[in-house]
Design a protein around this motif. Sequence first.
Motif, short mmCIF file in Angstrom:
data_model
loop_
_atom_site.label_atom_id
_atom_site.label_comp_id
_atom_site.label_asym_id
_atom_site.label_seq_id
_atom_site.Cartn_x
_atom_site.Cartn_y
_atom_site.Cartn_z
N ASN A 184 35.70 -32.60 -3.21
CA ASN A 184 35.72 -31.87 -4.57
C ASN A 184 34.80 -30.67 -4.71
OD1 ASN A 184 37.19 -33.99 -5.24
ND2 ASN A 184 35.45 -35.02 -6.68
N LYS A 213 35.66 -27.07 -6.35
CA LYS A 213 35.05 -26.65 -7.62
C LYS A 213 34.58 -25.29 -7.43
CE LYS A 213 34.03 -31.18 -9.30
NZ LYS A 213 33.00 -32.12 -9.60
N ASN A 258 36.05 -22.16 -13.91
CA ASN A 258 35.83 -23.15 -14.85
C ASN A 258 35.78 -24.66 -14.39
OD1 ASN A 258 35.87 -21.10 -16.96
ND2 ASN A 258 38.21 -21.09 -16.91
N PRO A 259 35.28 -25.55 -14.95
CA PRO A 259 35.35 -27.05 -14.69
C PRO A 259 36.57 -27.33 -14.59
CG PRO A 259 33.46 -26.47 -16.43
CD PRO A 259 34.35 -25.25 -16.22
N SER A 260 37.04 -27.99 -13.55
CA SER A 260 38.43 -28.65 -13.23
C SER A 260 38.24 -30.16 -13.43
CB SER A 260 38.94 -28.49 -11.85
OG SER A 260 39.01 -26.87 -11.86
N PRO A 261 39.24 -30.86 -14.04
CA PRO A 261 39.31 -32.49 -14.18
C PRO A 261 39.57 -33.03 -12.92
CG PRO A 261 40.89 -31.43 -15.59
CD PRO A 261 40.51 -30.11 -14.70
N LEU A 262 38.68 -34.14 -12.98
CA LEU A 262 38.62 -34.59 -11.50
C LEU A 262 40.05 -35.14 -10.95
CD1 LEU A 262 36.77 -35.68 -9.06
CD2 LEU A 262 36.52 -37.86 -10.56
N TRP A 263 40.87 -35.44 -11.70
CA TRP A 263 42.35 -35.90 -11.37
C TRP A 263 43.12 -34.76 -10.84
CZ3 TRP A 263 46.73 -33.86 -12.90
CH2 TRP A 263 46.90 -33.10 -14.14
N LYS A 264 42.83 -33.54 -10.98
CA LYS A 264 43.58 -32.41 -10.51
C LYS A 264 42.97 -32.16 -9.07
CE LYS A 264 45.02 -29.83 -14.66
NZ LYS A 264 44.74 -28.12 -15.08
N GLU A 266 42.26 -24.39 -13.31
CA GLU A 266 41.50 -24.00 -14.54
C GLU A 266 42.05 -23.97 -15.78
OE1 GLU A 266 40.02 -19.82 -13.48
OE2 GLU A 266 38.55 -20.62 -12.17
N GLY A 267 43.39 -24.47 -15.74
CA GLY A 267 43.86 -24.64 -16.89
C GLY A 267 44.47 -23.45 -17.75
N GLN A 286 51.91 -24.71 -16.47
CA GLN A 286 50.90 -25.86 -16.10
C GLN A 286 51.84 -27.06 -15.70
OE1 GLN A 286 47.09 -26.55 -16.31
NE2 GLN A 286 47.32 -24.40 -15.84
#
Length: 218
Positions: free
Chosen positions: A109, A113, A118-124, A184-185, A192
Amino acid sequence: MASSSSLSASNEYFEYRFIHKINPLDYDNFLKSQEKLRAKVKNYQGYISEDLPLLVEEGETLVFETILRFDTPENCIRWIDSKERRELLYALENKGYQFQGKANFESYNQWIKQSVSNPSPLWKINLLVLLVLYPTVMLFNLLLKKPSFLDFPTWMLFGNFCSVAITGWFAVPWVSRLYHQWLEGKGTKKEQLLALISIFFTLFIVLQIFRHIPLRFW
């Protein structure tokens, strides 16, 4: 030795988990060998900590678990593949000692990262790791067969070494750059969604390819 809480908080380390199987009569020798290994590994670049052997199963064979932590996969692999470590393990292996190692899935991870702002969701993050780890492991088993002169634990270690090297050095950084916007969304909802669909579609295609390879090749 760094505490578990501080390590978890920083998430800036790479974990390698070892399972050790020993004869109860060799218990003292096993502990002595682990002490020698810890004394050596502390001098290696990037070393953070190593947990003391934890007994996880009793019986005719004792099963212990240890977790080794380095700052990067590269430094961890250098130690695992070092001549010093191999020489210390050789005497134990001749007495029936067995072990196998496995990289911590979550440890990848941090490299993803670090490549995004930007913070990324763990599932991604986990999905991208799966995208590169699955074909890597499958290809290793397909293309390479265990030589007769190697025992199974050594072969497993070599397999994990290859998987960690390929994914940690090349595949994970590459795929994180490829899906940078998605991580990063950024972009529209449609973009997306298309990125997510492309990941699942790629995994599905890879799965079908491996499914249709004749059994004699495995």
